[in-house]
Write an enzyme that holds these catalytic residues in place. Structure first.
Site, PDB file in Angstrom:
ATOM      1  N   ASN A   1      28.489  51.978  37.524  1.00 51.82           N
ATOM      2  CA  ASN A   1      28.981  53.347  37.341  1.00 51.82           C
ATOM      3  C   ASN A   1      28.130  54.032  36.275  1.00 51.82           C
ATOM      4  O   ASN A   1      27.199  53.429  35.737  1.00 51.82           O
ATOM      5  CB  ASN A   1      30.473  53.335  36.970  1.00 51.82           C
ATOM      6  CG  ASN A   1      30.718  52.559  35.696  1.00 51.82           C
ATOM      7  OD1 ASN A   1      30.309  52.963  34.622  1.00 51.82           O
ATOM      8  ND2 ASN A   1      31.363  51.400  35.803  1.00 51.82           N
TER       9      ASN A   1
ATOM     10  N   ASP B   1      36.583  48.244  38.917  1.00 48.67           N
ATOM     11  CA  ASP B   1      37.904  47.882  39.441  1.00 48.67           C
ATOM     12  C   ASP B   1      37.766  46.990  40.676  1.00 48.67           C
ATOM     13  O   ASP B   1      38.720  46.339  41.076  1.00 48.67           O
ATOM     14  CB  ASP B   1      38.692  49.147  39.796  1.00 48.67           C
ATOM     15  CG  ASP B   1      39.092  49.920  38.537  1.00 48.67           C
ATOM     16  OD1 ASP B   1      39.384  49.264  37.521  1.00 48.67           O
ATOM     17  OD2 ASP B   1      39.089  51.166  38.550  1.00 48.67           O
TER      18      ASP B   1
ATOM     19  N   LYS C   1      18.700  37.739  49.446  1.00 48.09           N
ATOM     20  CA  LYS C   1      18.608  39.183  49.686  1.00 48.09           C
ATOM     21  C   LYS C   1      19.105  39.529  51.102  1.00 48.09           C
ATOM     22  O   LYS C   1      18.706  38.875  52.075  1.00 48.09           O
ATOM     23  CB  LYS C   1      17.146  39.612  49.507  1.00 48.09           C
ATOM     24  CG  LYS C   1      16.995  41.100  49.503  1.00 48.09           C
ATOM     25  CD  LYS C   1      15.553  41.492  49.267  1.00 48.09           C
ATOM     26  CE  LYS C   1      15.389  42.954  49.627  1.00 48.09           C
ATOM     27  NZ  LYS C   1      14.010  43.298  49.881  1.00 48.09           N
TER      28      LYS C   1
ATOM     29  N   PHE D   1      40.865  53.286  26.939  1.00 50.55           N
ATOM     30  CA  PHE D   1      40.290  54.595  27.301  1.00 50.55           C
ATOM     31  C   PHE D   1      40.734  54.974  28.708  1.00 50.55           C
ATOM     32  O   PHE D   1      40.961  54.099  29.550  1.00 50.55           O
ATOM     33  CB  PHE D   1      38.756  54.545  27.236  1.00 50.55           C
ATOM     34  CG  PHE D   1      38.248  54.754  25.839  1.00 50.55           C
ATOM     35  CD1 PHE D   1      38.362  53.750  24.902  1.00 50.55           C
ATOM     36  CD2 PHE D   1      37.703  55.973  25.455  1.00 50.55           C
ATOM     37  CE1 PHE D   1      37.926  53.945  23.593  1.00 50.55           C
ATOM     38  CE2 PHE D   1      37.263  56.177  24.162  1.00 50.55           C
ATOM     39  CZ  PHE D   1      37.371  55.169  23.227  1.00 50.55           C
TER      40      PHE D   1
ATOM     41  N   LYS E   1      48.939  54.817  31.576  1.00 52.89           N
ATOM     42  CA  LYS E   1      48.099  53.641  31.263  1.00 52.89           C
ATOM     43  C   LYS E   1      48.496  53.040  29.917  1.00 52.89           C
ATOM     44  O   LYS E   1      48.506  51.818  29.755  1.00 52.89           O
ATOM     45  CB  LYS E   1      46.609  54.022  31.255  1.00 52.89           C
ATOM     46  CG  LYS E   1      46.072  54.220  32.655  1.00 52.89           C
ATOM     47  CD  LYS E   1      44.617  54.676  32.706  1.00 52.89           C
ATOM     48  CE  LYS E   1      44.290  55.073  34.141  1.00 52.89           C
ATOM     49  NZ  LYS E   1      42.983  55.683  34.313  1.00 52.89           N
TER      50      LYS E   1
ATOM     51  N   LYS F   1      49.823  49.190  30.177  1.00 51.90           N
ATOM     52  CA  LYS F   1      48.974  48.134  29.608  1.00 51.90           C
ATOM     53  C   LYS F   1      49.433  47.702  28.213  1.00 51.90           C
ATOM     54  O   LYS F   1      48.751  46.947  27.553  1.00 51.90           O
ATOM     55  CB  LYS F   1      47.513  48.611  29.566  1.00 51.90           C
ATOM     56  CG  LYS F   1      46.980  49.013  30.948  1.00 51.90           C
ATOM     57  CD  LYS F   1      45.476  49.208  30.959  1.00 51.90           C
ATOM     58  CE  LYS F   1      45.046  49.835  32.270  1.00 51.90           C
ATOM     59  NZ  LYS F   1      43.643  49.640  32.593  1.00 51.90           N
TER      60      LYS F   1
HETATM   61  N1  CTP Z   1      39.751  48.200  31.927  1.00 51.51           N
HETATM   62  C1  CTP Z   1      39.744  46.824  31.805  1.00 51.51           C
HETATM   63  N2  CTP Z   1      39.562  46.019  32.897  1.00 51.51           N
HETATM   64  C2  CTP Z   1      39.373  46.549  34.113  1.00 51.51           C
HETATM   65  C3  CTP Z   1      39.369  47.953  34.263  1.00 51.51           C
HETATM   66  C4  CTP Z   1      39.558  48.736  33.158  1.00 51.51           C
HETATM   67  O1  CTP Z   1      39.902  46.343  30.689  1.00 51.51           O
HETATM   68  N3  CTP Z   1      39.175  45.746  35.153  1.00 51.51           N
HETATM   69  C5  CTP Z   1      39.984  49.042  30.746  1.00 51.51           C
HETATM   70  C6  CTP Z   1      38.852  49.992  30.374  1.00 51.51           C
HETATM   71  O2  CTP Z   1      37.994  49.409  29.405  1.00 51.51           O
HETATM   72  C7  CTP Z   1      39.608  51.190  29.810  1.00 51.51           C
HETATM   73  C8  CTP Z   1      40.876  51.201  30.602  1.00 51.51           C
HETATM   74  O3  CTP Z   1      41.075  49.880  31.057  1.00 51.51           O
HETATM   75  O4  CTP Z   1      39.960  51.007  28.445  1.00 51.51           O
HETATM   76  C9  CTP Z   1      40.773  52.131  31.790  1.00 51.51           C
HETATM   77  O5  CTP Z   1      41.947  52.023  32.521  1.00 51.51           O
HETATM   78  P1  CTP Z   1      41.979  52.005  34.114  1.00 51.51           P
HETATM   79  O6  CTP Z   1      43.392  52.057  34.534  1.00 51.51           O
HETATM   80  O7  CTP Z   1      41.227  50.874  34.682  1.00 51.51           O
HETATM   81  O8  CTP Z   1      41.219  53.289  34.409  1.00 51.51           O
HETATM   82  P2  CTP Z   1      40.367  53.521  35.638  1.00 51.51           P
HETATM   83  O9  CTP Z   1      39.382  52.418  35.865  1.00 51.51           O
HETATM   84  O10 CTP Z   1      39.818  54.868  35.473  1.00 51.51           O
HETATM   85  O11 CTP Z   1      41.493  53.357  36.746  1.00 51.51           O
HETATM   86  P3  CTP Z   1      42.065  54.399  37.784  1.00 51.51           P
HETATM   87  O12 CTP Z   1      41.036  54.354  38.836  1.00 51.51           O
HETATM   88  O13 CTP Z   1      43.359  53.818  38.135  1.00 51.51           O
HETATM   89  O14 CTP Z   1      42.162  55.709  37.055  1.00 51.51           O
END
Ligand code: CTP
Length: 393
Positions: free
Chosen positions: A207, A276, A286, A319, A333, A337
């Site tokens: 990303n 995610d 490959k 974040f 969130k 969490k």
């Molecule tokens: N985070 C994490 N582990 C993951 C995904 C995210 O620790 N596998 C943490 C990130 O470091 C950040 C926070 O979770 O602090 C973001 O929350 P999240 O719900 O994952 O946000 P998004 O990825 O933006 O999810 P969504 O698509 O549901 O908005």
């Protein structure tokens, strides 16, 4: 953050003093008002006229100047902060032992403002126990130090002794104008960057996170006296050289490192943009071209959520990068969490120099969010201010 701040720029006779021309220019760009003092040895390398032209202000070097008022007192009273760079073993030794026999050492002796010392010299001189004892003595009197970088030195040696990059000195000035070591005794685990999920040995899913916010947090926490470990994935920035850093590229690697380390820290700041989803079966070879390619993705573990479930006394900061319903989503969130603080930002501001954040804390609802706007280093300091407010109330 240097706007209209009065910086007394003290230059000593190390070869790195030539880099201070650029430092002066950067400080001027940041809005600082600079007066310069040079030692006799500094003037062997660069002339006062150079600094006078860049700073458009005075450059002093005489202890006994019959035309001026008592200059070491007036300069000491004038300054918001004193920076000594490149600080030689000689100047550090003199200040540490109460010797005041030139304009820099007399001014330092007469000053009550914060003082930042940036040593740069040959590695053997830097590691000499006499110098180290002098540094420790000055630290005990609240002098701030920015340690040298490791690298190639002008004398031809490799080792610790290089003057830090200009940006790092500017960050340190910004911090010490406002804070002393207010995070001393606290430990921080910070994650940063974009995770990388392999499809095959050549390709991966990632990303656009640059890692800048996580680096700013690690940098600010360290400069404010915290003990910091940074776990980073893919980043577009140079690592803060003074922070202990561990690379963990994928969500799985980051999970393993973070879960192993987090019980030992006071505060965990989860700034990494962790994937995610990850390919279910990454190919060991490959993948060759075909008409269509379908990649099966599976969910990764939510690292922050797992820490929220397992945490003991750790203060957890998460974040939330959102493009709609920012505060509502961030608040959800925070609760899901089990966090102490969530920092939400609007993805519409992504890529701009200044960002806007909203902070929501545990047991608060989205209406009581706190908003800040500024560059990432400013915001990092605000997040740490909010953390320390919570910890001390
Ligand atoms: N985070 C994490 N582990 C993951 C995904 C995210 O620790 N596998 C943490 C990130 O470091 C950040 C926070 O979770 O602090 C973001 O929350 P999240 O719900 O994952 O946000 P998004 O990825 O933006 O999810 P969504 O698509 O549901 O908005």
């Amino acid at each position: 953050m240097l706007d209209n701040k009065k910086i007394l720029f003290c230059l000593c006779g190390g070869i790195a003093v030539y880099k201070c021309v650029e430092l002066a220019s950067q400080m001027v760009k940041e809005g600082a008002i600079i007066k310069t003092i040079m030692t006799k040895s500094a003037m062997e390398f660069v002339t006062p006229l150079t600094f006078q032209s860049i700073t458009k202000n005075t450059v002093s070097y005489k202890l006994f100047n019959h035309e001026a008022n008592i200059e070491h007192i007036s300069l000491a009273d004038w300054a918001d902060i004193i920076v000594i760079v490149p600080a030689t073993a000689n100047i550090i030794g003199k200040i540490a032992n109460g010797i005041a026999d030139d304009l820099i050492t007399t001014t330092v002796m007469a000053s009550s403002c914060p003082k930042l010392i940036v040593p740069a010299m040959n590695v053997n001189m830097y590691e000499n126990p006499i110098l180290q004892e002098n540094i420790n003595k000055l630290k005990s009197f609240d002098f701030m130090f920015l340690e040298p970088e490791i690298g190639r030195l002008a004398c031809g040696y490799e080792g610790k002794g290089r003057m830090p990059a200009i940006d790092e000195i500017i960050y340190a000035l910004k911090v010490y104008l406002h804070h002393q070591a207010d995070l001393k005794g606290k430990s921080f685990l910070v994650t940063a960057g974009a995770s990388i999920e392999k499809i095959d040995p050549m390709r991966y899913i990632t990303n656009i996170s640059s890692g800048k916010m996580g680096f700013a947090l690690a940098r600010a926490a360290y400069l404010r006296g915290g003990q910091v470990t940074l776990i980073y994935s893919s980043v577009a920035e140079k690592l803060p050289y003074y922070v202990k850093s561990i690379q963990a590229l994928s969500a799985k690697e980051m999970h393993d490192q973070v879960l192993r380390l987090f019980p030992d820290f006071d505060c965990v700041i989860s700034c990494a943009a962790v994937a995610d989803f990850t390919p279910q079966n990454p190919s060991p070879v490959k993948i060759k071209k075909s008409e269509n390619l379908t990649i099966e993705l599976v969910r990764t573990i939510d690292i922050l959520k797992e820490m929220g479930e397992k945490k003991d006394k750790q203060y957890l900061i998460g974040f939330a990068a959102e493009s709609e319903n920012i505060l509502k989503n961030a608040h959800q969130k925070l609760e899901n969490k089990n966090l102490n603080m969530i920092v939400a930002n609007d993805l519409k501001m992504a890529g701009k120099t200044d960002s806007e954040i909203f902070i929501i804390k545990k047991n608060q609802n989205e209406d009581s969010s706190i908003q800040y706007q500024g560059d990432k280093f400013f915001l990092a300091n605000k997040i740490l201010d909010e953390y320390i407010n919570d910890e001390t109330t």
